[in-house]
Design a protein around this motif. Structure first.
Motif, PDB file in Angstrom:
ATOM      1  N   ALA A   1      93.702 -47.862  55.713  1.00  0.00           N
ATOM      2  CA  ALA A   1      94.149 -46.989  54.630  1.00  0.00           C
ATOM      3  C   ALA A   1      95.134 -47.698  53.714  1.00  0.00           C
ATOM      4  O   ALA A   1      95.074 -47.577  52.486  1.00  0.00           O
ATOM      5  CB  ALA A   1      94.781 -45.721  55.205  1.00  0.00           C
ATOM      6  N   ILE A   2      96.043 -48.450  54.303  1.00  0.00           N
ATOM      7  CA  ILE A   2      97.033 -49.179  53.502  1.00  0.00           C
ATOM      8  C   ILE A   2      96.375 -50.281  52.696  1.00  0.00           C
ATOM      9  O   ILE A   2      96.642 -50.468  51.513  1.00  0.00           O
ATOM     10  CB  ILE A   2      98.127 -49.767  54.406  1.00  0.00           C
ATOM     11  CG1 ILE A   2      98.927 -48.646  55.071  1.00  0.00           C
ATOM     12  CG2 ILE A   2      99.068 -50.668  53.608  1.00  0.00           C
ATOM     13  CD1 ILE A   2      99.773 -49.108  56.218  1.00  0.00           C
ATOM     14  N   SER A   3      95.481 -51.033  53.326  1.00  0.00           N
ATOM     15  CA  SER A   3      94.855 -52.174  52.651  1.00  0.00           C
ATOM     16  C   SER A   3      93.975 -51.750  51.485  1.00  0.00           C
ATOM     17  O   SER A   3      93.753 -52.519  50.555  1.00  0.00           O
ATOM     18  CB  SER A   3      94.021 -52.985  53.640  1.00  0.00           C
ATOM     19  OG  SER A   3      92.893 -52.254  54.076  1.00  0.00           O
ATOM     20  N   SER A   4      93.496 -50.509  51.512  1.00  0.00           N
ATOM     21  CA  SER A   4      92.599 -50.038  50.446  1.00  0.00           C
ATOM     22  C   SER A   4      93.309 -49.237  49.375  1.00  0.00           C
ATOM     23  O   SER A   4      92.687 -48.744  48.451  1.00  0.00           O
ATOM     24  CB  SER A   4      91.481 -49.182  51.052  1.00  0.00           C
ATOM     25  OG  SER A   4      92.022 -48.039  51.694  1.00  0.00           O
ATOM     26  N   GLN A   5      94.641 -49.087  49.493  1.00  0.00           N
ATOM     27  CA  GLN A   5      95.390 -48.361  48.485  1.00  0.00           C
ATOM     28  C   GLN A   5      95.296 -49.044  47.128  1.00  0.00           C
ATOM     29  O   GLN A   5      95.317 -50.269  47.024  1.00  0.00           O
ATOM     30  CB  GLN A   5      96.870 -48.271  48.866  1.00  0.00           C
ATOM     31  CG  GLN A   5      97.217 -47.096  49.747  1.00  0.00           C
ATOM     32  CD  GLN A   5      98.706 -47.002  49.937  1.00  0.00           C
ATOM     33  OE1 GLN A   5      99.306 -47.845  50.565  1.00  0.00           O
ATOM     34  NE2 GLN A   5      99.306 -45.989  49.385  1.00  0.00           N
TER      35      GLN A   5
ATOM     36  N   PRO B   1      88.880 -61.787  46.691  1.00  0.00           N
ATOM     37  CA  PRO B   1      89.277 -62.081  45.311  1.00  0.00           C
ATOM     38  C   PRO B   1      89.573 -60.832  44.477  1.00  0.00           C
ATOM     39  O   PRO B   1      90.329 -60.902  43.510  1.00  0.00           O
ATOM     40  CB  PRO B   1      88.053 -62.829  44.764  1.00  0.00           C
ATOM     41  CG  PRO B   1      87.437 -63.473  45.970  1.00  0.00           C
ATOM     42  CD  PRO B   1      87.624 -62.474  47.075  1.00  0.00           C
ATOM     43  N   THR B   2      89.008 -59.690  44.871  1.00  0.00           N
ATOM     44  CA  THR B   2      89.210 -58.465  44.093  1.00  0.00           C
ATOM     45  C   THR B   2      90.106 -57.448  44.796  1.00  0.00           C
ATOM     46  O   THR B   2      90.422 -56.412  44.227  1.00  0.00           O
ATOM     47  CB  THR B   2      87.852 -57.797  43.791  1.00  0.00           C
ATOM     48  OG1 THR B   2      87.186 -57.511  45.037  1.00  0.00           O
ATOM     49  CG2 THR B   2      86.985 -58.712  42.938  1.00  0.00           C
ATOM     50  N   ASN B   3      90.518 -57.726  46.032  1.00  0.00           N
ATOM     51  CA  ASN B   3      91.308 -56.749  46.769  1.00  0.00           C
ATOM     52  C   ASN B   3      92.295 -57.476  47.683  1.00  0.00           C
ATOM     53  O   ASN B   3      91.915 -58.023  48.717  1.00  0.00           O
ATOM     54  CB  ASN B   3      90.406 -55.843  47.616  1.00  0.00           C
ATOM     55  CG  ASN B   3      91.212 -54.870  48.471  1.00  0.00           C
ATOM     56  OD1 ASN B   3      92.308 -54.464  48.102  1.00  0.00           O
ATOM     57  ND2 ASN B   3      90.661 -54.502  49.614  1.00  0.00           N
TER      58      ASN B   3
END
Length: 235
Positions: free
Chosen positions: A23-27, A88-90
């Protein structure tokens, strides 16, 4: 057939830690407007009025337990995590290493959750539990040993986590030996994020149903993200 206490605790704690990390990594940036600047917990800081010697066991304050980690060592420690959470995008790994997480309840489930999040590279962990390690909890607690019986769960957990990451800036541990009640006068600033920031995730690992309901209600009213776990102690 019922799982053993240790197996159940590990499974639930592992799941809670995994969900929180994902959840944190996808914020997105819009979900988190502030970035936490790592700093050691200071009992004299005005932003931490809840810390009093009567109820708080400060993070392993012995200087022999803490020392800075070089960037290359810390990077290697988290290299496998970075493979999963960064691209590269996240830049999910950066969000994880800047995260502020509150865990309420440090028994079988909460201790495993905290253990996993510390290993994942989370920066700030506030660990709340009023209870002590008992003989009957040794079958499911993540790190407690026989020598820890009678000591506060928050203290035992922090002492172990500090051995994993001795750098007090890369892993800030904020133990609170106090029961969450939902009453501001009793809880003080227990629920306040550090340094005027935000909680990325709150973990409810409480095994008392009324107290659990109070914490979930608190989070819902303030639109705070909370992961609520069931107990491993048969409650």
């Amino acid at each position: 057939e019922r799982l053993s206490g240790q197996g159940t605790a590990f499974a639930i704690g592992l799941l809670a830690g995994s969900i929180a990390t994902l959840a944190i990594s996808s914020q997105t940036k819009s979900q988190r407007s502030t970035t936490h600047t790592p700093s050691e917990v200071d009992s004299s800081s005005s932003s931490q009025p809840h810390q009093s010697s009567a109820t708080i066991q400060q993070d392993d304050t012995s200087s022999s337990q803490q020392h800075p980690l070089p960037d290359e060592i810390r990077s290697e420690m988290l290299s496998r995590n970075s493979l999963y959470f960064s691209s590269p995008t996240n830049n999910g790994m950066q969000r994880i290493t800047n995260a502020n997480i509150l865990i309420v309840g440090l028994g079988g489930v909460g201790s495993h959750t905290a253990h996993m999040l510390a290993r994942a590279g989370v920066n700030y962990l506030r660990l709340v539990d009023f209870d002590q390690v008992t003989l009957s909890s040794l079958n499911r607690h993540a790190v407690a040993t026989l020598q820890d019986v009678g000591l506060p769960k928050a203290t035992v957990l922090c002492n172990h986590l500090r051995q994993i990451c001795p750098d007090g800036e890369r892993l800030v541990l904020d133990p609170i030996i106090k029961m969450y009640t939902g009453n501001r006068e009793k809880d003080g600033a227990m629920m306040d994020p550090p340094n005027g920031g935000e909680w990325d995730i709150i973990i409810d690992a409480i095994d008392d149903v009324p107290t659990k309901a109070n914490l979930i209600s608190y989070c819902a009213k303030r639109n705070l993200r909370v992961i609520s776990c069931m107990g491993a102690g048969g409650k």
